[in-house]
Enzyme design. Structure first.
Site, PDB file in Angstrom:
ATOM      1  N   LYS A 108      -6.107   1.458   4.932  1.00 53.73           N
ATOM      2  CA  LYS A 108      -7.001   2.474   4.392  1.00 53.73           C
ATOM      3  C   LYS A 108      -8.103   2.786   5.402  1.00 53.73           C
ATOM      4  O   LYS A 108      -8.733   1.867   5.957  1.00 53.73           O
ATOM      5  CB  LYS A 108      -7.632   1.988   3.084  1.00 53.73           C
ATOM      6  CG  LYS A 108      -6.639   1.790   1.947  1.00 53.73           C
ATOM      7  CD  LYS A 108      -6.113   3.115   1.428  1.00 53.73           C
ATOM      8  CE  LYS A 108      -5.298   2.931   0.162  1.00 53.73           C
ATOM      9  NZ  LYS A 108      -4.838   4.207  -0.392  1.00 53.73           N
ATOM     10  N   LYS A 143       4.155  10.079  -6.704  1.00 49.56           N
ATOM     11  CA  LYS A 143       3.690   9.002  -7.581  1.00 49.56           C
ATOM     12  C   LYS A 143       3.928   9.435  -9.020  1.00 49.56           C
ATOM     13  O   LYS A 143       3.631  10.579  -9.386  1.00 49.56           O
ATOM     14  CB  LYS A 143       2.193   8.726  -7.368  1.00 49.56           C
ATOM     15  CG  LYS A 143       1.843   8.180  -5.995  1.00 49.56           C
ATOM     16  CD  LYS A 143       0.334   7.984  -5.863  1.00 49.56           C
ATOM     17  CE  LYS A 143      -0.046   7.439  -4.494  1.00 49.56           C
ATOM     18  NZ  LYS A 143      -1.516   7.357  -4.321  1.00 49.56           N
TER      19      LYS A 143
END
Length: 347
Positions: free
Chosen positions: A162, A260
């Protein structure tokens, strides 16, 4: 067909350690488990709501209670499922809540697979019983802590790091000090100008990074077109892809999409979009939120036909309330031979 009974349960998932991305930090996550009971069989589904999409466990439960279980009466084939849920939403005057819809569909498909006494992947004609290797996510932290996380994840061949901070280059340099494994980067919309995005990607290209996920805010269409035309690294759409977008337009900005279930709201639709993306020579990653093995098992159905998977949500929590999902030594998820999703609660 006997009527269905629907049970809804909020589940609080505690993370093994605080999980930080560019938008904030989480220590616990509230998801919702759907149980559909009929003919002595239980189908399970999981909603992983996200506040970015104006959903949380409370609103998911309220939405599902309003829908009720009558919409499953006399439903025998999966092809009718999406329309039924959407029509039921219209009848109660509420917009479709995507994570809730995904959980409801997942639960019915799990029940349907058990009724057929076959695993869903076989009923769907999916050729592989496993996914590609999943990446393992390294959340934002102090650089020495991120290095420790990398070293603790020694068995994972692919790391997802990240970024989206003011110290992104130092983070990658620090991680490269302790590993030469494959790295994927997720900026979570953190680079707000085209110049910044180019500067970061130019650096990342020198650090043997595989691809960059969502480098800029989803609203920056013009900048993303320019960035994709220039970028030496593939770009993957996450927040820029909800499931309804024109893939021909999206292809001008990205090389791949991240599907997703909590965003697209449907396993059935997810598989259709995956095939459509491949037909347009776009690659597909199947990703997740923080979820138990139940939600990850649903996503793994799509992941078996994807180019990349980022299905580690269950690996980041302390006590998984479900069991049955197998992760092999290569870190591929196996769908298994048990009927339905092959997932059962931990008692």
């Amino acid at each position: 067909m006997p009527p269905f009974k629907m049970n809804l349960k909020k589940v609080n998932l505690s993370l093994g350690q605080p999980f930080t991305i560019a938008r904030g930090t989480k220590e616990t996550v509230d998801n919702v488990v759907v149980e559909l009971v009929s003919e002595g069989m239980v189908g399970y589904g999981e909603a992983a709501p996200n506040r970015r999409y104006d959903e949380d466990a409370r609103t998911v439960v309220a939405y599902l209670e309003r829908l009720g279980s009558d919409l499953f009466q006399d439903l025998e084939v999966p092809e009718e499922l999406e329309d039924r849920i959407e029509r039921a939403s219209e009848e109660i005057g509420l917009p479709v809540m995507q994570s809730a819809k995904a959980a409801l569909e997942m639960a019915w498909l799990d029940w349907w697979g058990k009724k057929q006494d076959q695993p869903l992947w076989e009923l769907w004609g999916i050729s592989a019983d496993h996914t590609p290797p999943t990446s393992y996510t390294i959340g934002l932290d102090k650089i020495d802590v991120m290095q420790q996380k990398v070293e603790a994840a020694v068995g994972y061949p692919i790391l997802k790091v990240k970024l989206g901070t003011g110290r992104d280059q130092q983070i990658i340099e620090g991680i490269r000090e302790v590993t030469n494994r494959k790295i994927r980067v997720d900026a979570n919309e953190g680079w707000t100008s085209l110049d910044e995005a180019k500067h970061q990607i130019e650096f990342l290209a020198q650090q043997d990074i595989e691809f960059v996920e969502q480098p800029m805010p989803a609203s920056r269409h013009r900048e993303m077109r320019s960035l994709k035309a220039w970028s030496p690294l593939p770009l993957v759409a996450d927040e820029s892809f909800m499931g309804h977008e024109d893939l021909d337009i999206l292809k001008e900005m990205f090389d791949a999409i991240n599907i997703k279930l909590s965003k697209i709201g449907s396993l059935m639709k997810g598989r259709r979009v995956l095939k459509r993306a491949h037909s347009k020579e776009m690659k597909v990653m199947v990703g997740c939120m923080i979820e138990s093995s139940l939600g990850i098992a649903g996503a793994a159905l799509l992941g078996a036909e994807a180019d990349y998977v980022d299905l580690d949500g269950n690996l980041l929590i302390d006590r998984d309330p479900f069991q049955g999902l197998v992760l092999d030594d290569r870190k591929c998820l196996h769908l298994g031979a048990a009927p339905g999703l092959g997932i059962t609660p931990v008692h």
